[in-house]
Design an enzyme around this catalytic site. Structure first.
Site, PDB file in Angstrom:
ATOM      1  N   ARG A 104     -28.339  -0.276  -1.993  1.00  0.00           N
ATOM      2  CA  ARG A 104     -29.724  -0.451  -2.247  1.00  0.00           C
ATOM      3  C   ARG A 104     -29.874  -1.151  -3.979  1.00  0.00           C
ATOM      4  NH1 ARG A 104     -31.214  -2.094   1.412  1.00  0.00           N
ATOM      5  NH2 ARG A 104     -31.981  -0.804   3.245  1.00  0.00           N
ATOM      6  N   GLU A 107     -28.406  -4.411  -4.185  1.00  0.00           N
ATOM      7  CA  GLU A 107     -30.044  -4.916  -3.783  1.00  0.00           C
ATOM      8  C   GLU A 107     -30.648  -4.966  -5.067  1.00  0.00           C
ATOM      9  OE1 GLU A 107     -32.387  -5.135   0.803  1.00  0.00           O
ATOM     10  OE2 GLU A 107     -32.486  -3.932  -0.761  1.00  0.00           O
ATOM     11  N   SER A 130     -24.148  -4.402 -22.963  1.00  0.00           N
ATOM     12  CA  SER A 130     -23.544  -3.733 -22.740  1.00  0.00           C
ATOM     13  C   SER A 130     -23.225  -3.225 -21.664  1.00  0.00           C
ATOM     14  CB  SER A 130     -22.593  -3.393 -24.166  1.00  0.00           C
ATOM     15  OG  SER A 130     -21.798  -2.312 -23.993  1.00  0.00           O
TER      16      SER A 130
END
Length: 164
Positions: A104, A107, A130
């Site tokens: 997830r 995703e 960064s």
């Protein structure tokens, strides 16, 4: 029935992908039934930073090793031997991830990555955030209906691209 805190343990399918220190640290953590939050409070670090140490994704300082030895009842010499080198980041799991929660997060970057990039470029110019000069935290938020929400904060120094 009281809500008991469950602790994160090491998934045995990951052991061969992680440094030796991971098994040592997770076994001691489980034996003492400690959360990452409780260890972090004693170390003076964030719970995500501590979890990253356990997975071999960040470097332990000499002070971290000394305190972990005391907190977990693991000989300091063993932790020095296992945690004394440089971390080999990014090897903990397959890509794309198969563990649902990690997938997830992946995703989210897949779906919103270009949106994040566009908004950051508009706010900061051409550059990157960064992941070295970086901090993160996870918080639990409960709304007025009693639903729990995960709040993940990513804070990275902005690094503008150089012209050459």
């Amino acid at each position: 029935m009281a809500d008991q805190t469950k602790i994160a343990t090491l998934d045995s399918t990951l052991i061969d992908r992680l440094p030796t220190s991971s098994k040592t640290l997770f076994e001691a953590k489980a034996t003492k039934a400690l959360t990452f939050e409780s260890i972090a409070n004693e170390l003076g670090r964030s719970e995500v930073a501590v979890a990253a140490l356990f997975y071999g994704q960040s470097q332990a300082s000499a002070a971290d090793i000394e305190k972990l030895s005391q907190i977990l009842d693991v000989p300091q010499s063993k932790l020095e031997a296992e945690l004394g080198g440089f971390p080999d980041r990014g090897r903990a799991g397959p890509m794309p991830p198969v563990e649902p929660l990690i997938y997830r997060l992946y995703e989210i970057v897949q779906n919103y990555g270009y949106a994040y990039k566009a908004v950051m470029n508009e706010k900061f110019g051409d550059g990157i955030m960064s992941a070295i000069s970086f901090s993160t935290k996870v918080e639990k938020e409960t709304d007025e209906q009693g639903n729990n929400w995960a709040v993940i904060t990513l804070r990275g120094k902005w690094l503008p691209f150089s012209r050459f």
